[in-house]
Design an enzyme around this catalytic site. Sequence first.
Site, short mmCIF file in Angstrom:
data_model
loop_
_atom_site.label_atom_id
_atom_site.label_comp_id
_atom_site.label_asym_id
_atom_site.label_seq_id
_atom_site.Cartn_x
_atom_site.Cartn_y
_atom_site.Cartn_z
N LYS A 62 0.84 -1.21 0.00
CA LYS A 62 0.00 0.00 0.00
C LYS A 62 0.88 1.26 0.00
CE LYS A 62 -3.74 -2.22 2.59
NZ LYS A 62 -3.08 -3.48 2.95
N TYR A 64 2.48 4.77 -0.30
CA TYR A 64 1.91 6.12 -0.15
C TYR A 64 3.04 7.04 0.28
CZ TYR A 64 -1.11 9.86 1.70
OH TYR A 64 -1.72 11.06 1.96
O1 C5P Z 1 -7.30 -11.27 8.18
P1 C5P Z 1 -8.13 -10.53 7.15
O2 C5P Z 1 -8.96 -11.44 6.28
O3 C5P Z 1 -8.93 -9.40 7.76
O4 C5P Z 1 -7.02 -9.89 6.20
C1 C5P Z 1 -7.32 -8.95 5.21
C2 C5P Z 1 -6.05 -8.57 4.51
O5 C5P Z 1 -6.41 -7.63 3.49
C3 C5P Z 1 -5.00 -7.91 5.39
O6 C5P Z 1 -3.73 -8.37 4.94
C4 C5P Z 1 -5.16 -6.43 5.12
O7 C5P Z 1 -3.93 -5.74 5.20
C5 C5P Z 1 -5.66 -6.43 3.67
N1 C5P Z 1 -6.44 -5.26 3.26
C6 C5P Z 1 -7.57 -4.83 3.90
N2 C5P Z 1 -8.23 -3.69 3.48
C7 C5P Z 1 -7.79 -3.02 2.42
C8 C5P Z 1 -6.65 -3.46 1.74
C9 C5P Z 1 -6.00 -4.59 2.18
O8 C5P Z 1 -8.01 -5.48 4.85
N3 C5P Z 1 -8.46 -1.97 1.99
#
Ligand code: C5P
Length: 230
Positions: A62, A64
């Site tokens: 991500k 930035y």
């Molecule tokens: O454990 P969980 O299913 O919540 O993991 C979601 C993953 O997706 C994490 O690695 C998180 O950093 C990523 N993510 C997110 N929301 C976003 C972008 C990426 O939860 N907008």
Amino acid sequence: MTNNPIYCAIDTSSIDDAEKIINEIAPHIGGIKLGLEFFTSCGIKGIEKIAKSGLPLFIDFKLYDIPNTVKKSLQNILSYNPTYTTLHVSGGSRMLKECVDLKRELNSNTNLIGVTMLTSFDNDAINEIGINGTVDKNVDNLSVLALECGMDGIVCSPMEIRKVKETFGSKLKVVVPGIRNQTDNNNDQKRTLSAKKAIEFGADIIVVGRPITSADSPGKAAEIFYQSIK
Ligand code: C5P
């Protein structure tokens, strides 16, 4: 379905744990997502090691920062040939366009995916940091910017998939975290949906982390997710 759209977020601080989980889940997933937790503990050597598993890679840092810093960092990331990598759309058009130009110069096939609003945000949380309006509206505005700058897709929550697909069709790939089946713990995710519904609504890629990696049997959990969308 021929291509498995499930990318498992391996958010762990140990290469051994990561490799153990990946061995168990490999038959049931489409790829591996490695993010900041993994990178800040296992480093680039850890990423190289996981890349050798041969599974498609999603490097999720991500990015930035100012355009030059993001572009130079992206160049390093592209050398690992990930299928997907992420940048914050709120980094602005100059940052995004320089990254898209770099991808073209390098003839890279990596999909540049823009993060719109983190799925841990709700309306109160964005207002608290000075962003006006609703999450929906901001996702919409940032998606338009991502497309105008030549990005390949965006990240959004399951709640926004239908709207984004209605507006942009296949012009933007939609990557969706915040996936939870009914019995799963939501953890810190606020806008969640089941894998099946997310795919029905048009998600191209779904990211599933803790419901698989924290399960008693990650292999079984991954299999159940895959079965639920077949
Ligand atoms: O454990 P969980 O299913 O919540 O993991 C979601 C993953 O997706 C994490 O690695 C998180 O950093 C990523 N993510 C997110 N929301 C976003 C972008 C990426 O939860 N907008």
